[in-house]
Design a protein around this motif. Structure first.
Motif, PDB file in Angstrom:
ATOM      1  N   TYR A 211       0.833  -1.206   0.000  1.00 23.15           N
ATOM      2  CA  TYR A 211       0.000   0.000   0.000  1.00 23.15           C
ATOM      3  C   TYR A 211       0.869   1.258   0.000  1.00 23.15           C
TER       4      TYR A 211
ATOM      5  N   HIS B   1       0.265   3.007  -3.636  1.00 27.34           N
ATOM      6  CA  HIS B   1      -1.024   3.707  -3.711  1.00 27.34           C
ATOM      7  C   HIS B   1      -0.818   5.177  -4.079  1.00 27.34           C
TER       8      HIS B   1
ATOM      9  N   ASN C  67      -1.748   4.326 -10.779  1.00 37.49           N
ATOM     10  CA  ASN C  67      -2.399   3.359 -11.645  1.00 37.49           C
ATOM     11  C   ASN C  67      -3.734   2.985 -11.004  1.00 37.49           C
TER      12      ASN C  67
ATOM     13  N   VAL D 271      -4.234  -0.632  -9.934  1.00 38.05           N
ATOM     14  CA  VAL D 271      -3.437  -0.990  -8.760  1.00 38.05           C
ATOM     15  C   VAL D 271      -4.063  -0.409  -7.499  1.00 38.05           C
ATOM     16  N   ASP D 272      -4.523   0.839  -7.564  1.00 41.44           N
ATOM     17  CA  ASP D 272      -5.206   1.440  -6.411  1.00 41.44           C
ATOM     18  C   ASP D 272      -6.420   0.611  -6.000  1.00 41.44           C
TER      19      ASP D 272
ATOM     20  N   ALA E 275      -6.975  -2.569  -6.542  1.00 45.48           N
ATOM     21  CA  ALA E 275      -6.532  -3.836  -5.968  1.00 45.48           C
ATOM     22  C   ALA E 275      -6.043  -3.644  -4.532  1.00 45.48           C
ATOM     23  N   LEU E 276      -5.322  -2.569  -4.301  1.00 40.66           N
ATOM     24  CA  LEU E 276      -4.831  -2.277  -2.948  1.00 40.66           C
ATOM     25  C   LEU E 276      -5.990  -2.038  -1.984  1.00 40.66           C
TER      26      LEU E 276
ATOM     27  N   TYR F 157      -4.375  -9.072  -5.084  1.00 40.86           N
ATOM     28  CA  TYR F 157      -2.920  -8.927  -5.126  1.00 40.86           C
ATOM     29  C   TYR F 157      -2.316  -9.598  -6.348  1.00 40.86           C
TER      30      TYR F 157
ATOM     31  N   THR G 167      -3.850  -9.544  -9.298  1.00 39.58           N
ATOM     32  CA  THR G 167      -4.096  -8.514 -10.315  1.00 39.58           C
ATOM     33  C   THR G 167      -3.065  -7.411 -10.222  1.00 39.58           C
ATOM     34  N   LEU G 168      -2.773  -6.985  -9.014  1.00 41.49           N
ATOM     35  CA  LEU G 168      -1.798  -5.915  -8.797  1.00 41.49           C
ATOM     36  C   LEU G 168      -0.439  -6.280  -9.384  1.00 41.49           C
ATOM     37  N   GLN G 169       0.039  -7.468  -9.094  1.00 41.43           N
ATOM     38  CA  GLN G 169       1.374  -7.856  -9.562  1.00 41.43           C
ATOM     39  C   GLN G 169       1.435  -7.969 -11.078  1.00 41.43           C
TER      40      GLN G 169
ATOM     41  N   GLU H  75      -0.438  -6.245 -13.136  1.00 40.30           N
ATOM     42  CA  GLU H  75      -0.528  -4.877 -13.646  1.00 40.30           C
ATOM     43  C   GLU H  75       0.839  -4.190 -13.595  1.00 40.30           C
TER      44      GLU H  75
END
Length: 527
Positions: free
Chosen positions: A426, A430, A446, A449-450, A452-453, A469, A471-473, A475
């Motif tokens: 985060y 973020h 992004n 990413v925000d 997903a966080l 998480y 999805t975040l990685q 991205e």
């Protein structure tokens, strides 16, 4: 998660995990005694106040949290008698305090001290850059002298892990400005050690707290000698001036056959990365960032710089972490790097360095002076980038010089937190924390990413969090705000005079709060 030179509030957290007051640096370690220790570390904190971030991840030797972590990082009771009682679908956490605990000035610990600590940190007037980590707290209140109740805004799955945060005495800290008061350099806590002295830039000394609720430590004093340069630290260890030190793997290897010293290896979440500021005309271009990600040879860095003591970093989480997104591994691909740049209009120009609309594909990469591991990463990164037609100008500087420049210049940084992915990701990524001290240094923004966080932080369903998480990685592979390089193992060398030494899985902030001395209060002299 914090990147720092182990500096500043959060970093300070790490500092007193270490060892104790003993002989002055330069005067030699204490003659083989087992009741005192001198350890060489690379940096010192700016503050010893938990109100400003010191000790926030646990292992502070001056203070205790409601909970602590054992050798396997399992949460255990500390100032609390037991683990918290959780109710209201995860919105209420109740802690019952241990009986008879006193601060080192003799005053008793009560629930009001816990309430004061958390409310002061949550106060926006307090200069704590880690405040967002406690975002879930709606209210904290005392229920009598020995019970504390937290009410959350939303169910926050890893909340108990946040309560390793050290508790300060209201009767002392409450009479001061938390940002400027003397408590920042003259702390009072409930921990196994008390601060005996602090010579800025030279050493911090600690002595055992004989009235510690967990029992008086056998190591009566320890000194943390501040030795910024890796080579100097190794030299002083070899001469006997230090009892132990944290060292880069290549320097630690030189002690391999030393019968009087023992080497301790610790796996970690600590990664080395290059921040790529979005405000910079070159690094702000996604094609440049994608090309750099493809151009870097991570495995070569592990093999040549870390002597194998680490792993390639394909993102902020190590490959063996249960939250790691499988399949994002990638090897150096210079063909792909050049193709991405070609499509984006970055064409080969004078000296082999690409340019677009008169702008050369060139930027500065800063690394902290004296840190050989970061220096070697920076030079290898520049060499790889040049093969794709990007010029990276490597420059060393102190953190005082780096800090005001990191808005526009890239930095060879270090991050990594243990316990839960929210704890590190985060603050690293973020957009709401862009440019907030050492949080989100690259000002990454992004929306995916925000989202997903936020999902990972607010959901209690493990499958939902895992998807977020993951999805975040993925991205971050498509839109890299950083070039992730390596996850490094931490290596320590220590005189072999004690027993009971272990290591934990460690965060970025190491050397102080981590290392074989994370539990120095439990050490016993060898028979």
């Amino acid at each position: 998660m914090t990147i720092r030179r182990i500096r500043g509030a959060a970093v300070a957290a790490a500092v007193v995990t270490g060892i104790a007051a003993c002989s002055a640096p330069g005067g030699g370690a204490d003659g083989g005694k087992t009741d005192s220790v001198v350890i060489g570390v690379a940096s010192e904190p700016d503050t010893l106040s938990p109100l400003l971030g010191y000790g926030k991840d646990g292992n502070s030797k001056i203070f205790d949290g409601l909970l602590a972590r054992d050798a396997n990082l399992k949460l255990t009771p500390a100032l609390a008698k037991t683990l918290p009682e959780v109710a209201d679908n995860g919105l209420t956490y109740t802690y019952n305090l241990r009986d008879g605990v006193k601060f080192s000035d003799g005053e008793p610990l009560t629930s009001t001290d816990v309430v004061f600590t958390y409310k002061t940190i949550l106060d926006e007037k307090t200069n704590n850059t880690s405040r967002s980590e406690l975002d879930a707290i709606k209210d904290v209140r005392a229920d009598g002298d020995d019970k504390v109740v937290f009410t959350l805004k939303y169910p926050y799955a890893p909340f108990a892990g946040r309560t390793v945060l050290p508790i300060v005495p209201e009767h002392v800290a409450g009479k001061q400005d938390p940002n400027t008061g003397s408590f920042n350099t003259k702390p009072i806590g409930t921990g196994p050690y008390v601060l005996a002295g602090w010579s800025k830039g030279e050493k911090l000394t600690f002595k055992a707290n004989p009235d510690y609720w967990g029992g008086a430590p056998k190591v009566e004093k320890f000194t943390m000698a501040i030795v910024e340069d890796d080579d100097v630290r190794a030299t002083r260890l070899r001469s006997g001036d230090l009892d132990g030190a944290i060292l880069p793997p290549n320097l630690a290897a030189t002690f391999k056959n030393d019968a009087d010293r023992k080497t301790y290896d610790a796996k970690s979440y600590d990664f080395r990365t290059v921040t790529l500021p979005t405000t910079n005309k070159v690094t702000g271009d996604r094609a440049i960032r994608q090309a750099l990600d493809a151009a870097v040879d991570r495995q070569a860095m592990v093999d040549k710089i870390l002597n194998g003591a680490g792993r390639p970093a394909y993102g902020p989480l190590p490959v063996d972490d249960p939250w790691y997104a499988k399949g994002i591994e990638r090897s150096q691909d210079l063909t792909e790097a050049k193709s991405v740049l070609d499509k984006a209009g970055w064409k080969a120009a004078a000296g082999g360095i690409r340019a677009r609309n008169g702008q050369r594909a060139s930027f500065t990469l800063l690394y902290p002076s004296g840190d050989k591991v970061r220096q070697d990463h920076a030079l290898a990164y520049a060499s790889d980038a040049k093969k794709a037609g990007i010029e990276v100008k490597v420059e060393s500087a102190t953190w005082e010089v780096i800090e005001p420049r990191m808005k526009n210049d890239a930095v060879l940084a270090g991050f990594g937190s243990i316990g839960d992915p929210d704890f590190g990701l985060y603050t690293l990524l973020h957009s709401s924390l862009a440019g907030n001290g050492f949080n989100n240094m690259g000002r990454y923004d992004n929306p995916a990413v925000d989202k997903a966080l936020d999902t990972g932080r607010r959901s209690q369903d493990e499958a939902t969090r895992k998807t977020a998480y993951d999805t975040l990685q993925r991205e971050l592979v498509k839109d890299p705000g950083y070039t992730f390089l390596t996850h490094i193992d931490h290596v320590y060398v220590l005189a072999d005079r004690w027993q009971g030494l272990t290591t934990q899985l460690e965060p970025h902030e190491h050397g102080f709060a981590s290392g074989p001395w994370w539990n120095i209060e439990d050490w016993q002299p060898k028979k």
